[in-house]
Design an enzyme around this catalytic site. Structure first.
Site, PDB file in Angstrom:
ATOM      1  N   HIS A 230      22.999  44.417  44.703  1.00 56.75           N
ATOM      2  CA  HIS A 230      22.582  43.448  43.690  1.00 56.75           C
ATOM      3  C   HIS A 230      23.822  42.917  44.468  1.00 56.75           C
ATOM      4  O   HIS A 230      25.349  42.829  44.463  1.00 56.75           O
ATOM      5  CB  HIS A 230      23.494  44.357  42.261  1.00 56.75           C
ATOM      6  CG  HIS A 230      23.479  43.129  41.410  1.00 56.75           C
ATOM      7  ND1 HIS A 230      22.576  42.353  41.226  1.00 56.75           N
ATOM      8  CD2 HIS A 230      24.913  43.714  40.247  1.00 56.75           C
ATOM      9  CE1 HIS A 230      23.072  41.939  40.080  1.00 56.75           C
ATOM     10  NE2 HIS A 230      24.832  42.528  40.140  1.00 56.75           N
TER      11      HIS A 230
ATOM     12  N   CYS B 243      21.242  45.129  35.474  1.00 54.32           N
ATOM     13  CA  CYS B 243      21.198  44.926  37.036  1.00 54.32           C
ATOM     14  C   CYS B 243      20.921  45.514  37.829  1.00 54.32           C
ATOM     15  O   CYS B 243      20.719  45.540  38.826  1.00 54.32           O
ATOM     16  CB  CYS B 243      22.873  43.955  37.180  1.00 54.32           C
ATOM     17  SG  CYS B 243      23.336  42.690  36.307  1.00 54.32           S
TER      18      CYS B 243
ATOM     19  N   ASN C 227      25.506  36.250  40.298  1.00 51.90           N
ATOM     20  CA  ASN C 227      24.620  36.614  39.454  1.00 51.90           C
ATOM     21  C   ASN C 227      23.469  36.407  38.218  1.00 51.90           C
ATOM     22  O   ASN C 227      23.720  36.480  37.758  1.00 51.90           O
ATOM     23  CB  ASN C 227      25.465  37.812  38.571  1.00 51.90           C
ATOM     24  CG  ASN C 227      25.201  39.592  38.457  1.00 51.90           C
ATOM     25  OD1 ASN C 227      23.987  39.713  38.295  1.00 51.90           O
ATOM     26  ND2 ASN C 227      26.318  39.656  37.953  1.00 51.90           N
TER      27      ASN C 227
HETATM   28  N1  ACO Z   1      38.428  30.954  36.131  1.00 51.28           N
HETATM   29  C1  ACO Z   1      40.161  30.504  35.925  1.00 51.28           C
HETATM   30  N2  ACO Z   1      40.846  31.964  35.443  1.00 51.28           N
HETATM   31  C2  ACO Z   1      40.067  32.660  34.890  1.00 51.28           C
HETATM   32  C3  ACO Z   1      38.931  33.216  35.254  1.00 51.28           C
HETATM   33  C4  ACO Z   1      38.469  31.115  35.308  1.00 51.28           C
HETATM   34  N3  ACO Z   1      37.126  31.738  35.178  1.00 51.28           N
HETATM   35  N4  ACO Z   1      38.853  33.909  34.517  1.00 51.28           N
HETATM   36  C5  ACO Z   1      40.094  35.251  34.632  1.00 51.28           C
HETATM   37  N5  ACO Z   1      40.430  34.049  34.809  1.00 51.28           N
HETATM   38  C6  ACO Z   1      42.303  34.651  34.967  1.00 51.28           C
HETATM   39  C7  ACO Z   1      42.652  35.442  34.197  1.00 51.28           C
HETATM   40  O1  ACO Z   1      42.802  34.694  32.032  1.00 51.28           O
HETATM   41  C8  ACO Z   1      43.929  36.196  33.852  1.00 51.28           C
HETATM   42  O2  ACO Z   1      45.091  34.894  34.214  1.00 51.28           O
HETATM   43  P1  ACO Z   1      46.149  35.802  33.376  1.00 51.28           P
HETATM   44  O3  ACO Z   1      46.829  36.424  34.623  1.00 51.28           O
HETATM   45  O4  ACO Z   1      46.831  34.348  33.353  1.00 51.28           O
HETATM   46  O5  ACO Z   1      46.127  37.102  32.265  1.00 51.28           O
HETATM   47  C9  ACO Z   1      43.525  36.076  35.702  1.00 51.28           C
HETATM   48  O6  ACO Z   1      42.132  35.035  36.196  1.00 51.28           O
HETATM   49  C10 ACO Z   1      42.654  37.365  35.785  1.00 51.28           C
HETATM   50  O7  ACO Z   1      42.387  38.187  35.241  1.00 51.28           O
HETATM   51  P2  ACO Z   1      41.623  39.454  35.851  1.00 51.28           P
HETATM   52  O8  ACO Z   1      40.340  39.381  34.107  1.00 51.28           O
HETATM   53  O9  ACO Z   1      42.331  39.799  36.113  1.00 51.28           O
HETATM   54  O10 ACO Z   1      40.931  38.676  36.847  1.00 51.28           O
HETATM   55  P3  ACO Z   1      39.670  39.767  38.065  1.00 51.28           P
HETATM   56  O11 ACO Z   1      40.860  40.563  39.063  1.00 51.28           O
HETATM   57  O12 ACO Z   1      40.064  41.610  37.665  1.00 51.28           O
HETATM   58  O13 ACO Z   1      38.366  39.474  39.076  1.00 51.28           O
HETATM   59  C11 ACO Z   1      36.592  39.326  37.911  1.00 51.28           C
HETATM   60  C12 ACO Z   1      37.460  39.492  37.539  1.00 51.28           C
HETATM   61  C13 ACO Z   1      36.179  38.600  38.754  1.00 51.28           C
HETATM   62  C14 ACO Z   1      35.332  39.268  36.556  1.00 51.28           C
HETATM   63  C15 ACO Z   1      36.396  40.612  38.407  1.00 51.28           C
HETATM   64  O14 ACO Z   1      36.599  41.512  37.706  1.00 51.28           O
HETATM   65  C16 ACO Z   1      35.312  41.068  38.285  1.00 51.28           C
HETATM   66  O15 ACO Z   1      34.442  41.155  39.592  1.00 51.28           O
HETATM   67  N6  ACO Z   1      34.146  42.490  38.064  1.00 51.28           N
HETATM   68  C17 ACO Z   1      33.522  43.199  38.044  1.00 51.28           C
HETATM   69  C18 ACO Z   1      32.350  42.027  37.626  1.00 51.28           C
HETATM   70  C19 ACO Z   1      30.552  41.922  37.539  1.00 51.28           C
HETATM   71  O16 ACO Z   1      30.799  42.263  38.809  1.00 51.28           O
HETATM   72  N7  ACO Z   1      30.419  41.648  37.295  1.00 51.28           N
HETATM   73  C20 ACO Z   1      28.912  42.379  37.694  1.00 51.28           C
HETATM   74  C21 ACO Z   1      28.528  43.586  37.793  1.00 51.28           C
HETATM   75  S1  ACO Z   1      27.642  44.312  36.938  1.00 51.28           S
HETATM   76  C22 ACO Z   1      25.656  42.628  36.020  1.00 51.28           C
HETATM   77  O17 ACO Z   1      25.707  42.672  36.951  1.00 51.28           O
HETATM   78  C23 ACO Z   1      24.976  43.107  35.137  1.00 51.28           C
END
Ligand code: ACO
Length: 325
Positions: free
Chosen positions: A252, A119, A282
């Site tokens: 990004h 990215c 993304n």
């Molecule tokens: N729909 C519904 N529920 C979901 C989903 C979904 N798509 N995905 C995860 N959950 C649930 C999980 O199972 C978990 O449930 P639980 O509490 O019962 O176990 C709950 O949601 C929370 O999951 P987390 O992983 O803790 O959620 P978080 O608040 O961390 O959000 C996210 C996840 C959005 C991926 C976040 O961590 C994030 O934005 N990280 C950065 C990711 C990113 O930007 N990556 C790309 C950057 S680099 C590049 O671009 C290659």
């Protein structure tokens, strides 16, 4: 006279298959995977993304974006003397997507190569093109970010498959007596390879390992907010500027919450941030040039304004470019 590089044209392209969160919820439900518009939009800001048809490759998307950027710059393919494509979803293992795109464009003969920094790829590619222009190795470069990230998604993994989309963005970067690109700042830290990767490779005629995107979302989130602030401050210091000098921040487009965090740490108003993640998801290396082109074509970004472009991604890689548009 000092030689600088300057963006003289932008272009972008999105494949026509527009997939809303509601569409994705329906598609995933058929495979027993549960998600919701509330979860996706609330946690990431993403509302729609585009997916390419199975026979469409990164070079096809990149070609359209490049043609639009050339048109905006008033140039033809034969005027170009350097092509750099930032992609993590190349058409083939080799040759480079840049060579394939060059042939489709009809710009044969000039150097063409890919940059792979996930990215952060467009920031890396723009910095390399800037350096080559400054040394006289090139005068008119096409710098393209093009991705078909949908190919890498595991649609049984709801924590990743809702986040990404396909698309391409491009700029024409030309030699100039006036800046242009003011400063760049690039970094990588390979100790974090495992938090965002596609752990597969080709061997003996087979794909071995796991050629699907795997991510520790929380680890990525924590690292991203910190390094985006650091690189922003570093590039401003290199250029002798402050955050108050920035007219538009074009980060990004991965997650609205990361973008909010960056703006807050830099004390930059969200009014000065270009946001397209809601419409594109993304798109990895394509996301910054896509957002830039949308900002230019919507009339937000004006000639003479100061822009900060910032990327972060797998590797872990990160960096920024400060420029006068
Ligand atoms: N729909 C519904 N529920 C979901 C989903 C979904 N798509 N995905 C995860 N959950 C649930 C999980 O199972 C978990 O449930 P639980 O509490 O019962 O176990 C709950 O949601 C929370 O999951 P987390 O992983 O803790 O959620 P978080 O608040 O961390 O959000 C996210 C996840 C959005 C991926 C976040 O961590 C994030 O934005 N990280 C950065 C990711 C990113 O930007 N990556 C790309 C950057 S680099 C590049 O671009 C290659």
């Amino acid at each position: 006279m000092t030689r600088y590089s300057r963006i003289t044209g932008t272009g972008s392209f999105l494949p026509p298959d527009l997939v809303s969160n509601a569409d994705l919820v329906e598609r995933l439900a058929k495979q027993g995977v549960e998600t919701s518009d509330e979860w996706i939009a609330g946690r990431t800001g993403i509302r729609v993304r585009h997916f390419a048809e199975p026979d469409v490759c990164s070079s096809d998307l990149g070609l359209q974006a490049a043609q639009r950027a050339l048109q905006a710059a008033g140039l033809s393919p034969q005027d170009i003397d350097l092509i750099i494509v930032a992609t993590s979803t190349p058409d083939m293992v080799f040759p480079s997507t840049a060579c394939i795109l060059q042939n489709k464009l009809g710009a044969n003969g000039c150097p063409a190569f890919d940059v792979q920094a996930v990215c952060s790829g467009f920031i890396y590619a723009l910095t390399v093109a800037d350096a080559m222009i400054k040394t006289g190795a090139a005068s008119r470069a096409l710098v393209i970010g093009a991705e078909v990230f949908s190919r890498l998604l595991d649609f049984k993994d709801r924590t990743t498959c809702v986040l990404f989309g396909d698309g391409a963005g491009a700029v024409v970067l030309e030699a100039s007596d006036t800046p242009g690109i003011l400063a760049s700042d690039l970094h990588a830290d390979g100790q974090h390879v495992g938090i965002l990767c596609v752990p597969g490779h080709v061997s003996g005629g087979l794909v071995t390992g796991e050629p699907m995107l795997r991510m520790d979302g929380q680890a990525v989130f924590r690292l991203a907010v910190g390094v985006l602030e650091e690189t922003a401050r570093a590039v401003l210091a290199k250029a002798g500027k402050t955050a108050a000098d920035i007219d538009w921040l074009i980060p990004h487009q991965a997650n609205l919450r990361i973008m909010h965090g960056t703006a807050k740490r830099l004390k930059i108003s969200m009014e000065k941030m270009i946001v397209t993640v809601d419409q594109h998801g993304n798109t990895s290396a394509a996301s910054i040039p896509l957002a830039l082109d949308f900002a230019v074509r919507s009339g937000k970004v004006q000639k003479g304004q100061t822009l900060m472009l910032e990327g972060v991604g797998g590797g872990f890689t990160w960096g920024s470019v400060l420029l006068t548009y």
